[in-house]
Design a protein around this motif. Structure first.
Motif, PDB file in Angstrom:
ATOM      1  N   GLY A  36     -15.572   7.211  -6.795  1.00  0.00           N
ATOM      2  CA  GLY A  36     -14.681   8.320  -7.153  1.00  0.00           C
ATOM      3  C   GLY A  36     -13.711   8.749  -6.061  1.00  0.00           C
ATOM      4  N   GLN A  37     -13.698   8.050  -4.925  1.00  0.00           N
ATOM      5  CA  GLN A  37     -12.794   8.468  -3.841  1.00  0.00           C
ATOM      6  C   GLN A  37     -11.394   7.878  -4.026  1.00  0.00           C
ATOM      7  OE1 GLN A  37     -15.243   7.163  -0.415  1.00  0.00           O
ATOM      8  NE2 GLN A  37     -15.391   9.314   0.201  1.00  0.00           N
ATOM      9  N   LEU A  38     -10.403   8.634  -3.563  1.00  0.00           N
ATOM     10  CA  LEU A  38      -9.020   8.128  -3.497  1.00  0.00           C
ATOM     11  C   LEU A  38      -8.704   7.844  -2.030  1.00  0.00           C
ATOM     12  CD1 LEU A  38      -6.024   7.688  -4.392  1.00  0.00           C
ATOM     13  CD2 LEU A  38      -5.720  10.170  -4.216  1.00  0.00           C
ATOM     14  N   ILE A  39      -8.300   6.615  -1.735  1.00  0.00           N
ATOM     15  CA  ILE A  39      -7.977   6.220  -0.355  1.00  0.00           C
ATOM     16  C   ILE A  39      -6.478   5.915  -0.297  1.00  0.00           C
ATOM     17  CG2 ILE A  39      -8.572   4.634   1.545  1.00  0.00           C
ATOM     18  CD1 ILE A  39     -11.086   5.912   0.217  1.00  0.00           C
TER      19      ILE A  39
ATOM     20  N   GLU B 222      -3.105  -4.420  -0.019  1.00  0.00           N
ATOM     21  CA  GLU B 222      -3.764  -5.409  -0.899  1.00  0.00           C
ATOM     22  C   GLU B 222      -4.615  -6.396  -0.118  1.00  0.00           C
ATOM     23  OE1 GLU B 222      -0.524  -5.987  -4.483  1.00  0.00           O
ATOM     24  OE2 GLU B 222      -1.016  -7.689  -3.221  1.00  0.00           O
ATOM     25  N   GLU B 223      -4.092  -6.813   1.057  1.00  0.00           N
ATOM     26  CA  GLU B 223      -4.752  -7.920   1.768  1.00  0.00           C
ATOM     27  C   GLU B 223      -5.804  -7.445   2.765  1.00  0.00           C
ATOM     28  OE1 GLU B 223      -1.360  -9.849   3.524  1.00  0.00           O
ATOM     29  OE2 GLU B 223      -0.420 -10.116   1.557  1.00  0.00           O
ATOM     30  N   VAL B 224      -5.669  -6.206   3.232  1.00  0.00           N
ATOM     31  CA  VAL B 224      -6.586  -5.725   4.278  1.00  0.00           C
ATOM     32  C   VAL B 224      -7.520  -4.629   3.749  1.00  0.00           C
ATOM     33  CG1 VAL B 224      -6.727  -4.677   6.581  1.00  0.00           C
ATOM     34  CG2 VAL B 224      -4.899  -6.317   6.065  1.00  0.00           C
ATOM     35  N   ILE B 225      -6.930  -3.598   3.130  1.00  0.00           N
ATOM     36  CA  ILE B 225      -7.755  -2.462   2.677  1.00  0.00           C
ATOM     37  C   ILE B 225      -8.588  -2.861   1.446  1.00  0.00           C
ATOM     38  CG2 ILE B 225      -7.708  -0.085   1.786  1.00  0.00           C
ATOM     39  CD1 ILE B 225      -6.684  -0.027   4.562  1.00  0.00           C
ATOM     40  N   LEU B 226      -7.915  -3.442   0.471  1.00  0.00           N
ATOM     41  CA  LEU B 226      -8.600  -3.755  -0.803  1.00  0.00           C
ATOM     42  C   LEU B 226      -9.822  -4.658  -0.617  1.00  0.00           C
ATOM     43  CD1 LEU B 226      -8.578  -3.471  -3.904  1.00  0.00           C
ATOM     44  CD2 LEU B 226      -6.954  -5.364  -3.999  1.00  0.00           C
TER      45      LEU B 226
ATOM     46  N   ASN C 186     -17.672  -3.675  -2.876  1.00  0.00           N
ATOM     47  CA  ASN C 186     -18.883  -2.870  -3.049  1.00  0.00           C
ATOM     48  C   ASN C 186     -19.329  -2.769  -4.502  1.00  0.00           C
ATOM     49  OD1 ASN C 186     -19.505  -1.461  -0.334  1.00  0.00           O
ATOM     50  ND2 ASN C 186     -17.282  -1.459  -0.530  1.00  0.00           N
ATOM     51  N   GLY C 187     -18.759  -3.599  -5.313  1.00  0.00           N
ATOM     52  CA  GLY C 187     -19.092  -3.527  -6.734  1.00  0.00           C
ATOM     53  C   GLY C 187     -18.355  -2.407  -7.430  1.00  0.00           C
ATOM     54  N   LEU C 188     -17.488  -1.700  -6.685  1.00  0.00           N
ATOM     55  CA  LEU C 188     -16.719  -0.614  -7.292  1.00  0.00           C
ATOM     56  C   LEU C 188     -15.408  -1.188  -7.824  1.00  0.00           C
ATOM     57  CD1 LEU C 188     -17.183   2.230  -4.633  1.00  0.00           C
ATOM     58  CD2 LEU C 188     -18.522   1.796  -6.683  1.00  0.00           C
ATOM     59  N   LYS C 189     -15.042  -0.788  -9.030  1.00  0.00           N
ATOM     60  CA  LYS C 189     -13.822  -1.327  -9.637  1.00  0.00           C
ATOM     61  C   LYS C 189     -12.645  -0.404  -9.301  1.00  0.00           C
ATOM     62  CE  LYS C 189     -12.327  -3.333 -14.053  1.00  0.00           C
ATOM     63  NZ  LYS C 189     -11.056  -3.617 -13.546  1.00  0.00           N
ATOM     64  N   VAL C 190     -11.626  -1.026  -8.667  1.00  0.00           N
ATOM     65  CA  VAL C 190     -10.466  -0.220  -8.264  1.00  0.00           C
ATOM     66  C   VAL C 190      -9.670   0.196  -9.499  1.00  0.00           C
ATOM     67  CG1 VAL C 190      -8.326  -0.187  -6.911  1.00  0.00           C
ATOM     68  CG2 VAL C 190     -10.365  -1.329  -6.005  1.00  0.00           C
TER      69      VAL C 190
ATOM     70  N   ILE D 121      -2.652   0.428  -6.205  1.00  0.00           N
ATOM     71  CA  ILE D 121      -3.137  -0.914  -6.575  1.00  0.00           C
ATOM     72  C   ILE D 121      -3.071  -1.061  -8.097  1.00  0.00           C
ATOM     73  CG2 ILE D 121      -5.221  -2.382  -6.644  1.00  0.00           C
ATOM     74  CD1 ILE D 121      -4.083  -2.362  -3.842  1.00  0.00           C
ATOM     75  N   THR D 122      -3.414   0.011  -8.814  1.00  0.00           N
ATOM     76  CA  THR D 122      -3.241   0.019 -10.273  1.00  0.00           C
ATOM     77  C   THR D 122      -2.370   1.226 -10.637  1.00  0.00           C
ATOM     78  OG1 THR D 122      -5.084   1.497 -10.738  1.00  0.00           O
ATOM     79  CG2 THR D 122      -5.625  -0.842 -10.553  1.00  0.00           C
ATOM     80  N   ASP D 123      -1.931   1.279 -11.886  1.00  0.00           N
ATOM     81  CA  ASP D 123      -1.098   2.411 -12.314  1.00  0.00           C
ATOM     82  C   ASP D 123      -1.867   3.727 -12.202  1.00  0.00           C
ATOM     83  OD1 ASP D 123       0.872   0.634 -12.776  1.00  0.00           O
ATOM     84  OD2 ASP D 123       0.727   0.656 -14.973  1.00  0.00           O
ATOM     85  N   ILE D 124      -3.144   3.667 -12.450  1.00  0.00           N
ATOM     86  CA  ILE D 124      -3.949   4.899 -12.355  1.00  0.00           C
ATOM     87  C   ILE D 124      -4.005   5.372 -10.899  1.00  0.00           C
ATOM     88  CG2 ILE D 124      -6.326   5.789 -12.575  1.00  0.00           C
ATOM     89  CD1 ILE D 124      -6.487   4.249 -15.209  1.00  0.00           C
ATOM     90  N   CYS D 125      -4.132   4.409  -9.978  1.00  0.00           N
ATOM     91  CA  CYS D 125      -4.136   4.759  -8.543  1.00  0.00           C
ATOM     92  C   CYS D 125      -2.799   5.420  -8.181  1.00  0.00           C
ATOM     93  CB  CYS D 125      -4.322   3.521  -7.665  1.00  0.00           C
ATOM     94  SG  CYS D 125      -5.852   2.624  -7.941  1.00  0.00           S
TER      95      CYS D 125
END
Ligand code: NAD
Length: 434
Positions: free
Chosen positions: A124-127, A139-143, A149-153, A185-189
């Motif tokens: 549930g965190q926003l980074i 995309e290449e470093v943070i993501l 962690n099994g968390l879906k972005v 990363i996604t439109d929701i992000c």
């Protein structure tokens, strides 16, 4: 998950963590805290944490009054304990992005921040990454660091990039007045990051993804660096043609469209302009593209400090003096006016070269009391008639507002003015302009 975070942001109960409490991070933290959020700043420098706790600001654009008020109400906190990152609903990364000695991007600070977040990550965190960097970093470093962690972005975790555009020392445009760019990363992000920043910033502009948002910042700073290189080159050309570049710019800028004034100077400085275009050309090269204009601009700008040293040597020569043994008083060691930031300042290269050539060096800067050049610790001297008059040459490198320029003109034997700050003393033969 999304709605929960959105409503926390809306009613200001979202805990906001800011990693890196420097020129970018502290003003941003203060802005969120002023809006009613509880903000925790994370930094590796204990001195900064203790300043915040004591209610003291160390950034000129942020008042100690604000820090004191927010710290005592608990709205602004500071810690080096990264475990508390787990308690944050939003984490914004504002760490440095310098260059390595090899002139390649040094993203080690971003990596370290991402590792700290990953070690304390929860659903549930926003980074948001704000550090200026090459397109692809989020995309290449943070993501990959956080996405494993099994968390879906876009569902369990939200990641975005939003470049910081703050201009230290600019009294007109502060963090809250400068439109903010966001790309997720996604439109929701993207939407979540837009919603977050719209709580403190009047205008938030969304772009299609994180790479576009990263590129926007590099375009802005590369635009400046290239135009400064052009005007620096024209200053050198005008010098050869016995033309006054400052007069030419003043006249050209009367055109109401299609022209924007840039000014020559002793060289680029600070954390942005000398570094950011190199981030871009480095990445372009990785894609098999040579950004020749950007590289050339960097080369032209990096020659300016050496040009200034030559100018000092020539001006002293006209007075039958050698630089070796001459007393040189430098005015202003910061990379631009009215700030206390000396990072990458051209004063470093110029003063280093003057010392190497055995000039007797002193400096005055109303905002910097100590300055180290090549291992030599210097202290800012008072700007007195005696100190000015006993110098063979005064070199103005920064056009700070709080300097008595009339006293300098009245008392100096020779002045090199690299900023045209003495324009009102036109025709004075002891002033040598860039
Ligand atoms: N200064 C500017 O005018 C400006 C403007 C726009 C964008 N930027 C960009 O913003 C970013 C930050 O720049 P800045 O000028 O604020 O830098 P800064 O050096 O003033 O501040 C960065 C802070 O991050 C801290 N830090 C470093 N690694 C850390 C870690 N792992 N954990 C916690 N704290 C850490 C440092 O101790 C420092 O206090 C850079 O990418 C820069 O290019 C700067």
């Amino acid at each position: 998950m999304l709605n929960e975070l959105k409503s926390k942001i809306k009613d200001k109960t979202a805990n906001i963590g800011i990693i890196g409490l420097g020129y970018v991070g502290l003003p941003l933290a203060v802005e969120f805290a002023k809006a009613g959020f509880t903000v925790t700043g994370f930094d590796t420098e204990e001195a900064k944490i203790s300043h915040i706790k004591k209610g003291e600001s160390y950034i000129p654009d942020v008042s100690s009054k604000d820090v004191k008020g927010l710290a005592s109400s608990g709205k602004l906190q500071a810690t080096s304990d990264k475990k508390s990152l787990n308690k944050m609903d939003v984490i914004i990364i504002c760490v440095p992005t310098p260059l390595r000695k090899t002139k390649e991007p040094d993203i080690s600070f971003i990596l370290a921040a991402a590792e700290d977040i990953n070690a304390n990550l929860r659903k549930g965190q926003l980074i948001v990454l704000e550090s200026t960097t090459y397109p692809g970093t989020t995309e290449e470093v943070i993501l990959p660091k956080l996405g494993g962690n099994g968390l879906k972005v876009g569902k369990d975790l939200y990641i975005a990039f939003s470049p910081e555009r703050v201009d230290p020392g600019n009294a007109k445009y502060k963090t809250k007045d400068i439109p903010k760019i966001v790309g997720g990363i996604t439109d929701i992000c993207t939407e979540l990051a837009r919603f977050l920043y719209s709580q403190i910033i009047k205008e938030v502009i969304t772009v299609s993804n994180t790479r576009a948002a990263e590129m926007v910042k590099l375009l802005e700073n590369t635009f400046r660096a290239v135009n400064i290189a052009l005007i620096n080159e024209l200053a050198l050309a005008c010098n050869k043609m016995d033309l006054d570049i400052w007069e030419i710019i003043d006249a050209a800028k009367t055109k109401p469209f299609g022209f924007m004034p840039f000014f020559p100077g002793p060289g680029l400085g600070g954390h942005c302009l000398p570094c950011d275009p190199i981030y871009l050309s480095w990445k372009a090269r990785n894609h098999g593209f040579e950004a020749r204009l950007i590289e050339l601009a960097a080369e032209i700008n990096s020659r300016m400090p050496h040009y200034i040293v030559d100018k000092i040597i020539d001006a002293l020569n006209e007075q039958k003096k050698a630089l070796k043994g001459s007393k040189v008083l430098v005015i202003g060691v910061t990379y631009k006016k009215d700030i206390n930031d000396t990072r990458e300042s051209p004063a470093l290269t110029i003063m280093d070269s003057l010392l190497e050539k055995e000039a007797k060096l002193q400096y005055h800067d109303p905002l910097v009391s100590d300055f180290q050049v090549d291992g030599l610790k210097l202290k800012s001297i008072d700007l007195t008639k005696e100190n000015i008059g006993s110098s063979d040459c005064v070199v103005i490198l920064t056009d700070h507002s709080n300097v008595d320029y009339k006293l300098i003109v009245d008392s100096a034997n020779l002045i090199i003015d690299t900023r045209n700050v003495l324009k009102e003393f036109k025709g004075n033969s002891k002033i040598v302009k860039l």
